[in-house]
Motif scaffolding. Structure first.
Motif, PDB file in Angstrom:
ATOM      1  N   HIS A   1      84.455   1.686  54.897  1.00 32.50           N
ATOM      2  CA  HIS A   1      84.689   0.563  53.749  1.00 32.50           C
ATOM      3  C   HIS A   1      83.703   0.177  53.192  1.00 32.50           C
ATOM      4  O   HIS A   1      82.557   0.368  53.082  1.00 32.50           O
ATOM      5  CB  HIS A   1      85.332  -0.174  55.447  1.00 32.50           C
ATOM      6  N   THR A   2      84.121  -0.584  52.610  1.00 38.45           N
ATOM      7  CA  THR A   2      83.544  -1.895  52.417  1.00 38.45           C
ATOM      8  C   THR A   2      84.025  -3.285  52.314  1.00 38.45           C
ATOM      9  O   THR A   2      85.527  -3.798  52.541  1.00 38.45           O
ATOM     10  CB  THR A   2      83.413  -1.625  50.716  1.00 38.45           C
ATOM     11  N   VAL A   3      82.705  -4.596  52.247  1.00 35.19           N
ATOM     12  CA  VAL A   3      83.455  -5.275  52.947  1.00 35.19           C
ATOM     13  C   VAL A   3      82.849  -6.316  51.098  1.00 35.19           C
ATOM     14  O   VAL A   3      81.650  -6.018  50.888  1.00 35.19           O
ATOM     15  CB  VAL A   3      82.531  -6.497  53.599  1.00 35.19           C
ATOM     16  N   THR A   4      83.831  -7.094  50.213  1.00 32.86           N
ATOM     17  CA  THR A   4      83.562  -6.904  49.036  1.00 32.86           C
ATOM     18  C   THR A   4      83.702  -8.413  48.745  1.00 32.86           C
ATOM     19  O   THR A   4      85.095  -8.891  48.693  1.00 32.86           O
ATOM     20  CB  THR A   4      84.147  -5.760  47.811  1.00 32.86           C
ATOM     21  N   ALA A   5      83.739  -8.901  48.635  1.00 39.27           N
ATOM     22  CA  ALA A   5      83.638 -10.914  48.016  1.00 39.27           C
ATOM     23  C   ALA A   5      84.987 -10.674  46.892  1.00 39.27           C
ATOM     24  O   ALA A   5      84.427  -9.721  45.992  1.00 39.27           O
ATOM     25  CB  ALA A   5      82.751 -11.637  47.928  1.00 39.27           C
TER      26      ALA A   5
ATOM     27  N   TYR B   1      81.996  -2.309  42.357  1.00 44.11           N
ATOM     28  CA  TYR B   1      83.105  -1.064  42.406  1.00 44.11           C
ATOM     29  C   TYR B   1      82.947  -0.012  41.565  1.00 44.11           C
ATOM     30  O   TYR B   1      82.674   0.995  41.955  1.00 44.11           O
ATOM     31  CB  TYR B   1      84.495  -2.106  41.297  1.00 44.11           C
ATOM     32  N   ASP B   2      81.752  -0.086  40.616  1.00 40.31           N
ATOM     33  CA  ASP B   2      81.328   1.123  39.561  1.00 40.31           C
ATOM     34  C   ASP B   2      80.244   1.799  40.859  1.00 40.31           C
ATOM     35  O   ASP B   2      80.466   3.016  40.547  1.00 40.31           O
ATOM     36  CB  ASP B   2      79.701   0.449  39.106  1.00 40.31           C
TER      37      ASP B   2
ATOM     38  N   GLY C   1      79.025   4.468  46.885  1.00 40.61           N
ATOM     39  CA  GLY C   1      77.955   3.170  46.831  1.00 40.61           C
ATOM     40  C   GLY C   1      78.432   1.341  47.222  1.00 40.61           C
ATOM     41  O   GLY C   1      79.650   1.125  47.607  1.00 40.61           O
ATOM     42  N   GLY C   2      77.773   1.452  48.907  1.00 41.16           N
ATOM     43  CA  GLY C   2      78.223  -0.250  49.742  1.00 41.16           C
ATOM     44  C   GLY C   2      79.085   0.346  50.848  1.00 41.16           C
ATOM     45  O   GLY C   2      79.564  -0.410  50.781  1.00 41.16           O
ATOM     46  N   GLY C   3      79.012   1.454  50.707  1.00 41.16           N
ATOM     47  CA  GLY C   3      80.126   2.068  51.867  1.00 41.16           C
ATOM     48  C   GLY C   3      79.541   2.248  53.215  1.00 41.16           C
ATOM     49  O   GLY C   3      78.567   2.341  53.692  1.00 41.16           O
ATOM     50  N   ILE C   4      80.401   1.783  53.949  1.00 43.09           N
ATOM     51  CA  ILE C   4      79.999   1.767  55.638  1.00 43.09           C
ATOM     52  C   ILE C   4      80.606   2.669  56.590  1.00 43.09           C
ATOM     53  O   ILE C   4      82.048   2.082  56.374  1.00 43.09           O
ATOM     54  CB  ILE C   4      79.898   0.040  56.544  1.00 43.09           C
ATOM     55  N   GLY C   5      80.400   3.829  57.069  1.00 44.02           N
ATOM     56  CA  GLY C   5      80.815   4.029  57.911  1.00 44.02           C
ATOM     57  C   GLY C   5      80.781   3.867  59.392  1.00 44.02           C
ATOM     58  O   GLY C   5      80.980   2.725  59.468  1.00 44.02           O
ATOM     59  N   THR C   6      82.060   5.071  60.219  1.00 43.75           N
ATOM     60  CA  THR C   6      81.996   4.301  61.657  1.00 43.75           C
ATOM     61  C   THR C   6      81.318   4.610  62.069  1.00 43.75           C
ATOM     62  O   THR C   6      79.729   4.617  62.170  1.00 43.75           O
ATOM     63  CB  THR C   6      81.902   5.827  61.791  1.00 43.75           C
ATOM     64  N   ARG C   7      81.321   2.836  62.818  1.00 44.73           N
ATOM     65  CA  ARG C   7      80.121   2.488  63.904  1.00 44.73           C
ATOM     66  C   ARG C   7      79.373   1.486  63.199  1.00 44.73           C
ATOM     67  O   ARG C   7      78.559   0.817  64.341  1.00 44.73           O
ATOM     68  CB  ARG C   7      79.823   2.722  64.933  1.00 44.73           C
ATOM     69  N   GLU C   8      79.173   0.972  61.846  1.00 41.58           N
ATOM     70  CA  GLU C   8      78.065   0.370  60.902  1.00 41.58           C
ATOM     71  C   GLU C   8      78.709  -0.509  61.046  1.00 41.58           C
ATOM     72  O   GLU C   8      80.020  -1.132  61.225  1.00 41.58           O
ATOM     73  CB  GLU C   8      77.979   1.032  59.828  1.00 41.58           C
TER      74      GLU C   8
END
Length: 145
Positions: A70-74, A98-99, A106-113
């Motif tokens: 997932h990402t968290v993006t404003a 986005y790019d 890029g910017g992805g967070i994996g499980t439990r991160e």
């Protein structure tokens, strides 16, 4: 005859004993975070809870509680004018986030991160998950004085 009463009693006590389990599971599904290690969790396509209320100066911690990245993006245009943009990966704007996701996830967070951001300006902040935006994986932080 006693056998039927015994089975009825066992069945009733088993049902009563399990009743609490389903309500505990429902609470977990609404927010898998305890507040000690995170404030907002993530399932496959939702931030849990969808809306989180805090006061100015507080830090919010998101935790990926699912098996998907997932990402968290404003949403740049859906945060207060004076507020700093925030996104996993530390990007300075929505287009760069986005790019980066499209190029190399890029910017992805994996499980439990986790990801955290401190909110210094009052107002409503709307955000989303880039890979699950089409599934309406959005959330909001409401910051009061």
């Amino acid at each position: 005859m006693h056998r039927r009463r015994y089975l009825a009693a066992v069945g009733t006590s088993l049902s009563v004993g399990l009743a609490g389990c389903s309500s505990a599971l429902a609470v977990f599904e609404d927010n898998p975070c305890s507040g000690e290690d995170c404030h907002i969790g993530m399932n496959r396509t939702e931030f849990l809870p969808k809306t989180h209320e805090i006061t100015v100066g507080e830090t919010v911690v998101w935790k990926n509680t699912s098996e998907a990245d997932h990402t968290v993006t404003a949403y740049e245009n859906l945060i207060p004018d004076e507020a700093a943009f925030f996104a996993t990966g530390g990007f300075e704007d929505q287009e760069t986030a986005y790019d980066a996701w499209r190029d190399e996830r890029g910017g992805g967070i994996g499980t439990r991160e986790t990801f955290e951001h401190t909110f210094d300006v009052p107002g409503t902040y709307e955000y989303f998950c880039i890979p699950h935006e089409r599934a309406n994986m959005t959330g909001e932080i409401v910051v009061s004085e």
